[in-house]
Motif scaffolding. Structure first.
Motif, PDB file in Angstrom:
ATOM      1  N   GLN A  70       0.847  -1.196   0.000  1.00 60.02           N
ATOM      2  CA  GLN A  70       0.000   0.000   0.000  1.00 60.02           C
ATOM      3  C   GLN A  70       0.883   1.246   0.000  1.00 60.02           C
ATOM      4  O   GLN A  70       1.875   1.313   0.713  1.00 60.02           O
ATOM      5  CB  GLN A  70      -0.900   0.017   1.254  1.00 60.02           C
ATOM      6  CG  GLN A  70      -1.693   1.291   1.456  1.00 60.02           C
ATOM      7  CD  GLN A  70      -2.735   1.532   0.389  1.00 60.02           C
ATOM      8  OE1 GLN A  70      -3.583   0.676   0.128  1.00 60.02           O
ATOM      9  NE2 GLN A  70      -2.687   2.705  -0.243  1.00 60.02           N
ATOM     10  N   TRP A  71       0.516   2.237  -0.826  1.00 61.60           N
ATOM     11  CA  TRP A  71       1.240   3.506  -0.843  1.00 61.60           C
ATOM     12  C   TRP A  71       0.645   4.441   0.205  1.00 61.60           C
ATOM     13  O   TRP A  71      -0.567   4.438   0.445  1.00 61.60           O
ATOM     14  CB  TRP A  71       1.163   4.151  -2.224  1.00 61.60           C
ATOM     15  CG  TRP A  71       2.028   3.448  -3.230  1.00 61.60           C
ATOM     16  CD1 TRP A  71       1.692   2.373  -3.996  1.00 61.60           C
ATOM     17  CD2 TRP A  71       3.384   3.776  -3.565  1.00 61.60           C
ATOM     18  NE1 TRP A  71       2.746   2.003  -4.793  1.00 61.60           N
ATOM     19  CE2 TRP A  71       3.795   2.851  -4.552  1.00 61.60           C
ATOM     20  CE3 TRP A  71       4.286   4.756  -3.146  1.00 61.60           C
ATOM     21  CZ2 TRP A  71       5.068   2.878  -5.118  1.00 61.60           C
ATOM     22  CZ3 TRP A  71       5.550   4.800  -3.704  1.00 61.60           C
ATOM     23  CH2 TRP A  71       5.938   3.861  -4.680  1.00 61.60           C
ATOM     24  N   TYR A  72       1.523   5.233   0.834  1.00 63.81           N
ATOM     25  CA  TYR A  72       1.101   6.171   1.872  1.00 63.81           C
ATOM     26  C   TYR A  72       1.695   7.552   1.616  1.00 63.81           C
ATOM     27  O   TYR A  72       2.814   7.674   1.103  1.00 63.81           O
ATOM     28  CB  TYR A  72       1.555   5.686   3.257  1.00 63.81           C
ATOM     29  CG  TYR A  72       0.891   4.414   3.716  1.00 63.81           C
ATOM     30  CD1 TYR A  72      -0.348   4.440   4.361  1.00 63.81           C
ATOM     31  CD2 TYR A  72       1.490   3.178   3.498  1.00 63.81           C
ATOM     32  CE1 TYR A  72      -0.962   3.271   4.780  1.00 63.81           C
ATOM     33  CE2 TYR A  72       0.881   2.000   3.913  1.00 63.81           C
ATOM     34  CZ  TYR A  72      -0.340   2.056   4.560  1.00 63.81           C
ATOM     35  OH  TYR A  72      -0.951   0.900   4.974  1.00 63.81           O
ATOM     36  N   ALA A  73       0.930   8.570   2.001  1.00 64.06           N
ATOM     37  CA  ALA A  73       1.409   9.953   1.934  1.00 64.06           C
ATOM     38  C   ALA A  73       1.533  10.490   3.354  1.00 64.06           C
ATOM     39  O   ALA A  73       0.570  10.449   4.139  1.00 64.06           O
ATOM     40  CB  ALA A  73       0.435  10.820   1.141  1.00 64.06           C
ATOM     41  N   PHE A  74       2.716  10.961   3.691  1.00 65.86           N
ATOM     42  CA  PHE A  74       2.970  11.563   4.991  1.00 65.86           C
ATOM     43  C   PHE A  74       2.979  13.083   4.842  1.00 65.86           C
ATOM     44  O   PHE A  74       3.426  13.618   3.828  1.00 65.86           O
ATOM     45  CB  PHE A  74       4.304  11.073   5.554  1.00 65.86           C
ATOM     46  CG  PHE A  74       4.280   9.635   6.005  1.00 65.86           C
ATOM     47  CD1 PHE A  74       4.115   9.317   7.346  1.00 65.86           C
ATOM     48  CD2 PHE A  74       4.409   8.603   5.087  1.00 65.86           C
ATOM     49  CE1 PHE A  74       4.083   7.999   7.766  1.00 65.86           C
ATOM     50  CE2 PHE A  74       4.378   7.279   5.487  1.00 65.86           C
ATOM     51  CZ  PHE A  74       4.208   6.976   6.836  1.00 65.86           C
ATOM     52  N   TYR A  75       2.515  13.771   5.861  1.00 64.01           N
ATOM     53  CA  TYR A  75       2.445  15.228   5.833  1.00 64.01           C
ATOM     54  C   TYR A  75       2.325  15.736   7.261  1.00 64.01           C
ATOM     55  O   TYR A  75       2.382  14.955   8.220  1.00 64.01           O
ATOM     56  CB  TYR A  75       1.250  15.689   4.982  1.00 64.01           C
ATOM     57  CG  TYR A  75      -0.097  15.143   5.427  1.00 64.01           C
ATOM     58  CD1 TYR A  75      -0.931  15.880   6.272  1.00 64.01           C
ATOM     59  CD2 TYR A  75      -0.538  13.883   5.003  1.00 64.01           C
ATOM     60  CE1 TYR A  75      -2.154  15.384   6.684  1.00 64.01           C
ATOM     61  CE2 TYR A  75      -1.769  13.382   5.408  1.00 64.01           C
ATOM     62  CZ  TYR A  75      -2.577  14.140   6.253  1.00 64.01           C
ATOM     63  OH  TYR A  75      -3.791  13.649   6.656  1.00 64.01           O
ATOM     64  N   HIS A  76       2.169  17.028   7.454  1.00 64.47           N
ATOM     65  CA  HIS A  76       1.929  17.547   8.798  1.00 64.47           C
ATOM     66  C   HIS A  76       0.723  18.477   8.817  1.00 64.47           C
ATOM     67  O   HIS A  76       0.324  19.031   7.798  1.00 64.47           O
ATOM     68  CB  HIS A  76       3.176  18.244   9.374  1.00 64.47           C
ATOM     69  CG  HIS A  76       3.635  19.447   8.597  1.00 64.47           C
ATOM     70  ND1 HIS A  76       4.910  19.579   8.099  1.00 64.47           N
ATOM     71  CD2 HIS A  76       2.993  20.587   8.222  1.00 64.47           C
ATOM     72  CE1 HIS A  76       5.034  20.737   7.471  1.00 64.47           C
ATOM     73  NE2 HIS A  76       3.885  21.370   7.535  1.00 64.47           N
ATOM     74  N   ASN A  77       0.133  18.620  10.004  1.00 60.14           N
ATOM     75  CA  ASN A  77      -0.976  19.552  10.191  1.00 60.14           C
ATOM     76  C   ASN A  77      -0.860  20.196  11.573  1.00 60.14           C
ATOM     77  O   ASN A  77       0.106  19.945  12.306  1.00 60.14           O
ATOM     78  CB  ASN A  77      -2.331  18.848  10.007  1.00 60.14           C
ATOM     79  CG  ASN A  77      -2.539  17.688  10.972  1.00 60.14           C
ATOM     80  OD1 ASN A  77      -2.141  17.746  12.132  1.00 60.14           O
ATOM     81  ND2 ASN A  77      -3.177  16.622  10.498  1.00 60.14           N
TER      82      ASN A  77
END
Length: 340
Positions: free
Chosen positions: A290-297
């Motif tokens: 599975q592909w995942y996108a990491f980011y911040h909030n």
């Protein structure tokens, strides 16, 4: 004596029904197990400290590791960011904090005032882990950026600063390093800040540039936060754009594709809308199919300079374009805020 005929069809039918029932049960169990393994921790998934700019990698031990920057609380801005931690998981639910691996005081050539330890990246080659981090060497921080290198034989400890990349005299906004290693073993180095993005080949020692850095062509509205990955023969370059909503910063994550690691690139659009922060920064990685996108909030703090890292599934269309991400965790928090 009457002829007696054995009904051979009935036992076969019974066995066929039994086999089909077992297969269906196995499929249902398999789907349940798959759904269980696809679960992710509630966003933001790191809550014991403020973190931003997640750089995600899967290493040879089978775990997924994230190397983020660290927002200091109480904040004064991004100038106080002074150290790096490492986090890892093997199920996308439980995350382990491996502790601090580097801080400004351990950088011999760094500015005496410290701080400004912004978005890092990590790479593995030749039995060594290479940790790349931006840090100024002088008081005039935005004119003295360097990309430092710390190395270790361990992936989450014992990093030692060994120098920095020699990238020439143009040090303006030399931030957000990214290292991509292609299938043939060739490593590429990128940085992106101040509305410009540059890339070039790295030597096999991972500490020197093998070819002159060139500015990436074809990117639309580039701001910062370069990340490069490859899928099915297509190279992807993701980045934060300059999108604004009113007077408040609201960068989105956009992306471009190419058939070559250094472009030229074709702009493809936005894959992650604003997360409520003044900035945006992400990484993309495949883990267990599975592909995942990491980011911040800024869900936990409500402040753009006290950020927290999050992750959501990333899916592709048949033509290789990225489907826009639906951020999780934000709606729940907004509902709670309204109740309070």
């Amino acid at each position: 004596m009457k002829n007696f005929k054995v009904n051979t069809k009935r036992p076969i039918c019974i066995w066929m029904k039994y086999i089909m029932l077992m297969c269906c049960n196995s499929l249902v169990l398999g789907c349940k197990m798959q759904k269980a393994t696809e679960k992710t921790a509630e966003n933001p998934f790191i809550r014991n400290m403020y973190t931003a700019d997640p750089s995600a990698h899967v290493w040879k031990d089978g775990r997924l590791y994230v190397y983020p920057s660290h927002d200091v609380d109480p904040p004064r801005g991004c100038d106080l960011m002074d150290q790096y931690h490492v986090f890892s998981t093997d199920d996308m639910v439980q995350w382990k904090d491996h502790g601090e691996i580097l801080r400004a005081s351990q950088v011999p050539w760094g500015r005496k005032e410290g701080g400004f330890m912004w978005a890092p990246d990590c790479a593995y080659k030749n039995g060594m882990y290479y940790f790349y981090f931006p840090h100024p060497s002088g008081t005039q921080w935005n004119k003295t950026w360097k990309v430092g290198i710390a190395i270790s034989k361990k992936l989450a400890s014992d990093f030692k600063v060994v120098g920095y990349l020699e990238l020439g005299d143009d040090n303006y906004a030399m931030i957000d390093p990214c290292v991509f290693i292609d299938e043939d073993g060739q490593a590429y180095f990128y940085y992106g800040g101040g509305e410009r993005c540059a890339g070039g080949k790295l030597k096999d020692n991972m500490s020197e540039i093998a070819s002159p850095m060139i500015f990436m062509e074809g990117l639309k509205d580039f701001h910062e936060a370069t990340w490069v990955f490859k899928r099915k023969g297509i190279y992807y370059l993701t980045y934060a754009d300059n999108h604004r909503q009113g007077n408040k910063g609201a960068n989105r994550l956009s992306y471009a594709t190419s058939t070559k690691p250094l472009g030229p690139w074709t702009y493809r659009g936005v894959y992650l809308d604003s997360t409520g922060c003044d900035t945006s920064h992400g990484s993309v990685v495949e883990y267990k199919g599975q592909w995942y996108a990491f980011y911040h909030n800024s869900i936990l703090s409500g402040r753009g300079n006290l950020r927290s890292i999050a992750v959501d599934k990333l899916n592709f269309n048949k033509d290789g374009t990225i489907q826009k991400i639906t951020q999780t965790g934000i709606v729940q928090r907004q509902v709670e805020d309204k109740k309070n």
